[in-house]
Scaffold this motif. Structure first.
Motif, PDB file in Angstrom:
ATOM      1  N   GLN A  20     -13.720  -4.158  -2.837  1.00  0.00           N
ATOM      2  CA  GLN A  20     -14.117  -2.796  -2.553  1.00  0.00           C
ATOM      3  C   GLN A  20     -15.469  -2.734  -1.849  1.00  0.00           C
ATOM      4  O   GLN A  20     -15.868  -1.694  -1.339  1.00  0.00           O
ATOM      5  CB  GLN A  20     -14.182  -1.976  -3.831  1.00  0.00           C
ATOM      6  CG  GLN A  20     -15.273  -2.396  -4.794  1.00  0.00           C
ATOM      7  CD  GLN A  20     -15.178  -1.585  -6.070  1.00  0.00           C
ATOM      8  OE1 GLN A  20     -14.510  -0.573  -6.122  1.00  0.00           O
ATOM      9  NE2 GLN A  20     -15.850  -2.036  -7.083  1.00  0.00           N
ATOM     10  N   TRP A  48      -2.059  -3.562  -3.512  1.00  0.00           N
ATOM     11  CA  TRP A  48      -1.522  -4.343  -4.613  1.00  0.00           C
ATOM     12  C   TRP A  48      -0.907  -5.625  -4.062  1.00  0.00           C
ATOM     13  O   TRP A  48      -0.297  -5.609  -2.990  1.00  0.00           O
ATOM     14  CB  TRP A  48      -0.425  -3.573  -5.362  1.00  0.00           C
ATOM     15  CG  TRP A  48      -0.893  -2.407  -6.159  1.00  0.00           C
ATOM     16  CD1 TRP A  48      -1.135  -2.363  -7.516  1.00  0.00           C
ATOM     17  CD2 TRP A  48      -1.162  -1.085  -5.678  1.00  0.00           C
ATOM     18  NE1 TRP A  48      -1.549  -1.111  -7.890  1.00  0.00           N
ATOM     19  CE2 TRP A  48      -1.582  -0.298  -6.784  1.00  0.00           C
ATOM     20  CE3 TRP A  48      -1.115  -0.480  -4.423  1.00  0.00           C
ATOM     21  CZ2 TRP A  48      -1.934   1.048  -6.668  1.00  0.00           C
ATOM     22  CZ3 TRP A  48      -1.469   0.853  -4.297  1.00  0.00           C
ATOM     23  CH2 TRP A  48      -1.864   1.601  -5.419  1.00  0.00           C
ATOM     24  N   PRO A  60      -3.479  -5.038  -8.730  1.00  0.00           N
ATOM     25  CA  PRO A  60      -4.212  -4.148  -7.828  1.00  0.00           C
ATOM     26  C   PRO A  60      -5.549  -4.734  -7.391  1.00  0.00           C
ATOM     27  O   PRO A  60      -6.195  -5.461  -8.129  1.00  0.00           O
ATOM     28  CB  PRO A  60      -4.438  -2.905  -8.696  1.00  0.00           C
ATOM     29  CG  PRO A  60      -4.540  -3.451 -10.085  1.00  0.00           C
ATOM     30  CD  PRO A  60      -3.616  -4.645 -10.141  1.00  0.00           C
ATOM     31  N   GLN A  84      -6.867   0.960  -1.137  1.00  0.00           N
ATOM     32  CA  GLN A  84      -6.248   0.493  -2.376  1.00  0.00           C
ATOM     33  C   GLN A  84      -4.971  -0.269  -2.040  1.00  0.00           C
ATOM     34  O   GLN A  84      -4.111   0.225  -1.306  1.00  0.00           O
ATOM     35  CB  GLN A  84      -5.907   1.658  -3.301  1.00  0.00           C
ATOM     36  CG  GLN A  84      -5.177   1.246  -4.578  1.00  0.00           C
ATOM     37  CD  GLN A  84      -6.026   0.369  -5.479  1.00  0.00           C
ATOM     38  OE1 GLN A  84      -7.096   0.768  -5.892  1.00  0.00           O
ATOM     39  NE2 GLN A  84      -5.543  -0.829  -5.784  1.00  0.00           N
ATOM     40  N   GLN A 136      -8.959  -3.795  -4.200  1.00  0.00           N
ATOM     41  CA  GLN A 136      -9.446  -2.925  -3.146  1.00  0.00           C
ATOM     42  C   GLN A 136      -9.628  -3.717  -1.851  1.00  0.00           C
ATOM     43  O   GLN A 136     -10.174  -4.812  -1.859  1.00  0.00           O
ATOM     44  CB  GLN A 136     -10.787  -2.299  -3.553  1.00  0.00           C
ATOM     45  CG  GLN A 136     -10.698  -1.331  -4.728  1.00  0.00           C
ATOM     46  CD  GLN A 136     -10.161   0.025  -4.305  1.00  0.00           C
ATOM     47  OE1 GLN A 136     -10.255   0.405  -3.154  1.00  0.00           O
ATOM     48  NE2 GLN A 136      -9.600   0.750  -5.256  1.00  0.00           N
ATOM     49  N   ASN A 152      -4.722   2.991   3.699  1.00  0.00           N
ATOM     50  CA  ASN A 152      -5.385   2.999   2.393  1.00  0.00           C
ATOM     51  C   ASN A 152      -6.166   1.712   2.147  1.00  0.00           C
ATOM     52  O   ASN A 152      -5.757   0.632   2.568  1.00  0.00           O
ATOM     53  CB  ASN A 152      -4.366   3.176   1.265  1.00  0.00           C
ATOM     54  CG  ASN A 152      -3.810   4.589   1.207  1.00  0.00           C
ATOM     55  OD1 ASN A 152      -4.203   5.442   2.008  1.00  0.00           O
ATOM     56  ND2 ASN A 152      -2.906   4.828   0.280  1.00  0.00           N
ATOM     57  N   HIS A 188     -12.558  -7.115  -8.293  1.00  0.00           N
ATOM     58  CA  HIS A 188     -12.962  -5.910  -7.593  1.00  0.00           C
ATOM     59  C   HIS A 188     -13.847  -6.124  -6.382  1.00  0.00           C
ATOM     60  O   HIS A 188     -14.276  -5.157  -5.775  1.00  0.00           O
ATOM     61  CB  HIS A 188     -13.707  -4.986  -8.562  1.00  0.00           C
ATOM     62  CG  HIS A 188     -12.904  -4.586  -9.738  1.00  0.00           C
ATOM     63  ND1 HIS A 188     -11.960  -3.587  -9.690  1.00  0.00           N
ATOM     64  CD2 HIS A 188     -12.874  -5.068 -11.005  1.00  0.00           C
ATOM     65  CE1 HIS A 188     -11.405  -3.438 -10.879  1.00  0.00           C
ATOM     66  NE2 HIS A 188     -11.935  -4.321 -11.676  1.00  0.00           N
ATOM     67  N   LYS A 220       0.846  -1.188   0.000  1.00  0.00           N
ATOM     68  CA  LYS A 220       0.000   0.000   0.000  1.00  0.00           C
ATOM     69  C   LYS A 220       0.886   1.245   0.000  1.00  0.00           C
ATOM     70  O   LYS A 220       2.036   1.203   0.444  1.00  0.00           O
ATOM     71  CB  LYS A 220      -0.905   0.036   1.242  1.00  0.00           C
ATOM     72  CG  LYS A 220      -1.889  -1.107   1.371  1.00  0.00           C
ATOM     73  CD  LYS A 220      -2.727  -0.913   2.639  1.00  0.00           C
ATOM     74  CE  LYS A 220      -3.720  -2.031   2.836  1.00  0.00           C
ATOM     75  NZ  LYS A 220      -4.544  -1.813   4.061  1.00  0.00           N
TER      76      LYS A 220
END
Length: 444
Positions: free
Chosen positions: A422, A366, A382, A364, A384, A362, A419, A357
């Motif tokens: 997230q 990886w 990447p 977000q 979330q 964060n 995703h 990060k």
């Protein structure tokens, strides 16, 4: 939306994959989908539980996906382990206000040559035995889907109880593993506590129960009176880190059996909030592969990786991971990243994946793949972090047939596989209708 393939056409599935320990809750299926039928305890209404597996090549993340009709997933499902072509997971699925967690064995099928039918079966009575602290492990047995579930608890300091479920006999047995006098003394000298974080099927009927703060217990769980070997972890850094109460954030263990020996690797990551920058050290040791157990080597430092030593490998795109603000003299400065969750590869000796990060708060993040010997960054993916999850290496991908596993999929894998982190809630039913961009697999 039709599900994308788990890997590009013609590409062999990886021998091991990075599996999220918390399954996704969504109505998505493919050729690995299995169902289990049960009845609601109050009105005998039929409830169907559905489980599927979606595999990507590391550093992309693989997921188990669960769904239930006529009932709700009231608590997050959890994967306790994998071995051979089997996955042990637990979930709370009920229309009651106070549901009980049940444990299931999931076999994705699609085995070598396309053999095998996906199946999902309840492990009886396991929820009655599980307490904290304890460790639940899975040991597959033969090619017919038979298995053992092993549950290790410490009754008193240095005294253990091993509960073993045999799927073929459908019975539980209880054993009392013992340590040698030398190991018993070393165990008690090291405060006598043991809270396992991880269970590893080593080979044959040998299993390892790992306390990432303290040490490793190894033994043959099918022996009538198993003798366990205790291996304390190497002495490590004293640098204070605010997340050291969560050992998976900073440590990992992998174990391999070959040529009559057991090789154990241990990694510790140091990533303080302030300078000095992060660094990772790996150690290795070996033992005999059968009882009577014997340490063949003491812990030996295998590799040391410091942030300043890391460089970008050929063809690796770090866009987003290292913006200009995180570069020094036009070159990436990996020391400015927050790194945690080290994961030792099971099939590539010097490869470790980490979670990276730009700031530890964060969302977000990886997943990065690193060669600790060449000091090269080999891959970046990447995703979330909508809620805390951990990842672990599993060999389940090596037990799938790619043509069967990659076809016949229905649902939104693009959202699930890339995703879904997230979303802060338990299930896919909390997702909005926003169109999400699909990130293609990054092969390493």
């Amino acid at each position: 939306m039709e599900l994308a393939r788990m890997d590009p056409p013609g590409v062999e599935l990886p021998k091991s994959c990075l599996l999220a320990i918390k399954p996704v809750v969504a109505d998505s299926t493919n050729a690995t989908t299995a169902t289990h039928q049960t009845e609601h305890p109050d009105d005998s209404r039929e409830i169907s539980i559905q489980v599927s597996l979606f595999v990507h090549r590391p550093p992309l993340i693989s997921y188990v996906v669960v769904w239930s009709t006529d009932a709700r997933v009231t608590e997050e499902p959890f994967i306790h382990g994998t071995h051979g072509g089997l996955i042990l997971l637990s979930m709370d699925i009920s229309m009651e206000e106070c549901p009980l967690r049940e444990y299931y064995i999931y076999q994705p099928g699609c085995g070598h040559g396309g053999a095998g039918t996906p199946s999902l079966n309840l492990v009886p009575q396991l929820r009655c035995l599980v307490g904290q602290p304890c460790a639940v492990g899975l040991l597959s047995h033969g090619d017919g889907g038979d298995y053992y579930v092993a549950l290790l608890t410490m009754q008193r300091k240095g005294e253990f109880e091993l509960s073993l479920f045999c799927s073929k006999m459908e019975t539980w047995t209880v054993k009392k593993p013992v340590l040698s006098p030398e190991d018993q003394a070393a165990f008690l000298l090291d405060d006598g506590g043991f809270e396992p974080n991880k269970v590893i099927a080593v080979g044959g009927s040998v299993m390892a129960f790992v306390d990432l703060f303290k040490g490793i217990l190894i033994g043959d769980v099918l022996e009538g009176s198993p003798q366990f070997l205790y291996i304390p972890l190497p002495a490590t850094t004293e640098i204070s880190q605010p997340w050291t109460n969560y050992p998976l954030y900073t440590r990992d263990v992998s174990i391999d059996m070959s040529s009559g020996h057991i090789r154990i690797k241990f990694i510790e990551l140091v990533c303080p909030l302030h300078l000095p920058a992060w660094a990772a050290t790996t150690w290795s040791t070996t033992t005999t592969a059968t009882s009577p157990w014997l340490r063949l080597e003491e812990w030996d430092t295998h590799t040391i990786l410091e942030a300043r030593q890391l460089s970008v490998g050929d063809g690796v795109n770090t866009a987003g991971l290292l913006p200009e603000a995180l570069q020094s003299e036009g070159k990436p400065d990996f020391g400015l990243l927050f790194i945690n969750l080290p994961m030792l590869s099971l099939h590539e000796d010097n490869i470790v994946c980490f979670l990276a990060k730009q700031h530890y708060l964060n969302k977000q993040a990886w997943v990065i793949a690193v060669d600790t010997v060449t000091k090269k960054l080999l891959g970046v993916h990447p995703f979330q972090m909508g809620r805390f999850t951990t990842l672990f290496y599993s060999t389940i991908s090596s037990h799938l047939n790619i043509s069967a596993a990659a076809s016949g999929a229905k649902g939104d894998l693009e959202w699930l596989g890339t995703h879904r982190e997230q979303q802060g809630g338990v299930g896919a039913y909390d997702a909005d209708d926003k169109e999400l961009e699909h990130v293609k697999p990054c092969l390493i």
